[in-house]
Design an enzyme around this catalytic site. Structure first.
Site, PDB file in Angstrom:
ATOM      1  N   LYS A 127      47.560  54.770  40.776  1.00  0.00           N
ATOM      2  CA  LYS A 127      47.306  53.346  40.538  1.00  0.00           C
ATOM      3  C   LYS A 127      45.861  53.130  40.070  1.00  0.00           C
ATOM      4  O   LYS A 127      45.602  52.309  39.180  1.00  0.00           O
ATOM      5  CB  LYS A 127      47.588  52.554  41.823  1.00  0.00           C
ATOM      6  CG  LYS A 127      47.677  51.065  41.597  1.00  0.00           C
ATOM      7  CD  LYS A 127      48.098  50.334  42.856  1.00  0.00           C
ATOM      8  CE  LYS A 127      48.086  48.844  42.640  1.00  0.00           C
ATOM      9  NZ  LYS A 127      48.486  48.098  43.850  1.00  0.00           N
ATOM     10  N   ASP A 128      44.934  53.873  40.668  1.00  0.00           N
ATOM     11  CA  ASP A 128      43.533  53.773  40.237  1.00  0.00           C
ATOM     12  C   ASP A 128      43.369  54.269  38.801  1.00  0.00           C
ATOM     13  O   ASP A 128      42.611  53.684  38.018  1.00  0.00           O
ATOM     14  CB  ASP A 128      42.621  54.583  41.168  1.00  0.00           C
ATOM     15  CG  ASP A 128      42.312  53.826  42.461  1.00  0.00           C
ATOM     16  OD1 ASP A 128      42.628  52.622  42.534  1.00  0.00           O
ATOM     17  OD2 ASP A 128      41.756  54.430  43.396  1.00  0.00           O
ATOM     18  N   GLU A 168      19.616  38.423  32.043  1.00  0.00           N
ATOM     19  CA  GLU A 168      20.964  38.862  31.719  1.00  0.00           C
ATOM     20  C   GLU A 168      21.973  37.991  32.462  1.00  0.00           C
ATOM     21  O   GLU A 168      21.667  37.430  33.517  1.00  0.00           O
ATOM     22  CB  GLU A 168      21.137  40.331  32.126  1.00  0.00           C
ATOM     23  CG  GLU A 168      20.326  41.281  31.268  1.00  0.00           C
ATOM     24  CD  GLU A 168      21.015  41.586  29.946  1.00  0.00           C
ATOM     25  OE1 GLU A 168      20.895  40.767  29.022  1.00  0.00           O
ATOM     26  OE2 GLU A 168      21.663  42.635  29.850  1.00  0.00           O
TER      27      GLU A 168
END
Lengths: 252, 420
Positions: B245-246, B289
């Site tokens: 799944k990862d 940023e």
């Protein structure tokens, strides 16, 4: 912090004069560029014409320190042509064995010859204004290509009520509306080898393309690789999803 | 190594020799293979491992950049341009690194909000959460110093504004700023030490990440139901279920990442940073940023400098004590109907802060920034403590497997699937 910014802003006004004072600017007119979008490429003809405009017009004031003559091979010039272009310039080299600096003919490996030895010399020759280096100009401005094109073609008489400082020029696309650079392009200032009529619009468009290439010489290979990487990753994602479904089939 | 093989049954003599002296294979088997993981984790649980892989990508690309970078005010800008133009695939390495920082923050912000939504910070995971906040602070410091290295206009002026914040500290503030600069302004000594620290801190982050994982593996992952595992039927082994799944999550995220790197590499940056630093010319708007904008908005919302700095750092510090501010015994927002709404209000509040952080600090923007900043703290300091006491929570399921298998096809409980 606020005090610091205020002080800095005050310093800016003193140093840079009215041209750089924060102010409104018109939004750049949007043009169609061959290098737009994920499949965009540079038009070699436009790049070579643009280089001619830079060489004949811009380079009398603006340096491009990131570019060397050998880079011109990327835009379709042959080795002989590049050597011939470089040979048109004299650059300072040395010290030689006697410890003297000497002038020699530029080589393909030399950076584009700078018009002025340093910033002070550039300002002295330009009424105190500093013509910026153009190597990165398209990346260093919001909406760079459209901004440059609009700026180069945007010179006109100031509207009533708007006063322009001495030695300054009105351009609504420049922040504050006043720019030290006079309209740089005049019709037929250059003669293109491919007989393209050298109108101001044409020259502005071509030199902008050239400067877009100068700022991002890797753009074509980047986008080409990007398409390949995206296709690979999308297929990989699909395959991993299928594997995931299969592995998890007995859990759900 | 065939997974599922108990380490004592190792057949390779070299592996047996190593295992006897240092049980590394048993350790790997326990933490990467068998590690019992709740069976009901949703895709929001992908973002922890995603943050890990991005940290690795940042370190690898960063080392190659460091080989070609020159930390000197006269050469830094041109050395970065040389990387972009002359170094083989230098543009690719730099754009991955540059956009990787933004990706890291996107992933970590989702990871943090996941924790807030599902109450992952509550007992017994307070320390795990605090270590996460420490990683977040280290990331911010690392990202800030990294942004200074190209020595563009925003590098220089961002560094000037942020380091000047420390001058707000009473009595010793100005001395601290001079000490941090290594001089009387942001200059070459500052650039050199920022480069050294920017190289060092990622490895400190790796260290804290290891602690974060030790704490995680002590009690295991929280899950969308927010209830503890009651037995083996509630868990599945990490491999192959969550490894695959990862991997799928990585691939999908890399599509998003690659879209920026290859097609819009400067979209998240500021054009002024392609102008070499010039201490005599201030940019019209100094903006940090994007990932710092919510905190920048809080800083500017306060009329007093010291107060602004205190609130900005307080906004991060208050995260660390969230486990004790939230008095609710129920972890997951799935069973907290009021918290569920207020969570989203808070999320919108953070987005609004980010938006006004990018706007000039004047007029209506300042008013919005003040309201949103106040709400940010009200959420933690007022809503979380009171809501936990007064909210009527929904009944919790008896177990993970009971809740998950109710609507599923009904796998036999008690046997976590064993994969060949």
């Amino acid at each position: 912090m606020r005090r610091m910014i205020l002080a800095a802003a005050a310093a800016l006004t003193l140093v840079a004069g009215p041209a750089l004072a924060a102010g409104e600017a018109e939004h750049p007119r949007q043009q169609k560029w061959s290098f737009d979008g994920p499949f965009g490429t540079f038009d070699r003809g436009a790049l070579q014409r643009g280089f001619l405009v830079y060489k004949e017009v811009c380079s009398s004031c603006h340096a491009m320190q990131q570019k060397a003559y050998r880079h011109l091979a990327n835009i379709g010039f042959s080795e002989e042509e590049i050597r011939a272009i470089a040979a048109g310039y004299k650059v300072m080299d040395g010290p030689n064995d006697e410890g003297e600096m000497f002038e020699r003919t530029a080589r393909a490996s030399d950076r584009f010859k700078r018009p002025f030895a340093n910033e002070k010399a550039a300002r002295a020759a330009n009424n105190g204004a500093y013509p910026v280096d153009l190597s990165l100009i398209v990346k260093a401005r919001h909406d760079g290509a459209n901004y440059l094109y609009s700026l180069l073609t945007g010179y006109k008489a100031p509207p009533p009520g708007k006063t322009v400082g001495e030695g300054m020029h009105y351009n609504p696309y420049f922040p504050g509306g006043q720019i030290a650079m006079g309209a740089p392009l005049n019709a037929d200032a250059v003669t293109f080898a491919d007989n393209t009529p050298a109108t101001v619009e044409q020259m502005a468009k071509d030199v902008t393309s050239f400067l877009a290439w100068a700022a991002e010489p890797e753009m074509e290979s980047r986008k080409r690789m990007g398409v390949q990487v995206m296709l690979f990753l999308i297929v990989l994602s699909g395959m991993l999803y299928a594997v995931k479904r299969k592995v998890w089939a007995d859990v759900h | 190594m065939a997974h599922g093989t108990p380490p004592t049954q190792l057949t390779n003599p070299l592996m047996r020799w190593v295992e006897h002296r240092m049980p590394v294979f048993a350790f790997m088997d326990q933490h990467l293979n068998k590690y019992p993981t709740p069976r009901n984790l949703n895709y929001f649980w992908n973002f922890g491992s995603l943050a890990g892989i991005i940290l690795v990508i940042m370190i690898v690309t960063g080392i190659f950049l460091a080989m070609n970078y020159t930390a000197h005010t006269d050469y830094a800008f041109n050395s970065v341009e040389r990387i972009m133009r002359e170094v083989n695939y230098g543009w690719l390495i730099r754009y991955i690194h540059m956009n990787g920082a933004s990706m890291f923050f996107i992933v970590v912000y989702i990871h943090i909000f996941r924790g807030l939504y599902y109450g992952s910070y509550k007992s017994p995971r307070e320390l795990l959460w605090i270590l996460g906040v420490v990683i977040f602070v280290l990331m911010m410091a690392t990202a800030f110093m990294g942004y200074v290295l190209p020595w563009g206009q925003m590098s220089f002026w961002g560094a000037t504004v942020i380091t000047n914040l420390f001058s707000a500290i009473p009595v010793i503030g100005p001395e601290i700023v001079v000490w941090m600069w290594g001089g009387f302004s942001v200059d070459n000594p500052t650039l050199n030490r920022f480069f050294a620290l920017h190289f060092l801190l990622p490895f400190v982050i790796v260290g804290v990440v290891i602690l974060h994982l030790v704490a995680l593996h002590t009690h295991g992952s929280n899950n969308p139901l927010g209830i503890d595992k009651k037995g083996p039927q509630d868990a599945i082994p990490f491999h192959p279920y969550y490894t695959v799944k990862d991997m799928f999550g990585f691939a999908v995220f890399f599509v998003f990442f690659a879209a920026f790197v290859f097609f819009a590499p400067n979209y998240l940056g500021h054009p002024d940073n392609y102008i070499p630093a010039n201490p005599l010319v201030t940019p019209a708007h100094i903006v940090p940023e994007w990932y710092f904008l919510p905190f920048y908005a809080i800083l500017r919302a306060v009329p007093d400098k010291l107060g602004g700095v205190a609130l900005m750092f307080g906004a991060i510090a208050v995260l660390a004590v969230a486990p004790w501010l939230d008095t609710s015994k129920v972890r997951s927002a799935a069973f907290r109907p009021v918290y569920k709404i207020l969570f989203w209000v808070f999320a919108v509040c953070c987005v609004v802060l980010g938006w006004v952080g990018a706007m000039p600090a004047e007029g209506i923007y300042l008013t919005i920034a003040r309201i949103a900043s106040a709400y940010y703290f009200i959420h933690f300091l007022v809503i979380l403590p009171i809501l936990g006491k007064v909210e009527r929570t929904l009944p919790l399921p008896t177990s993970i497997s009971a809740a998950v298998l109710k609507q599923g096809s009904g796998m036999v409980a008690g046997a976590p699937a064993e994969k060949p």
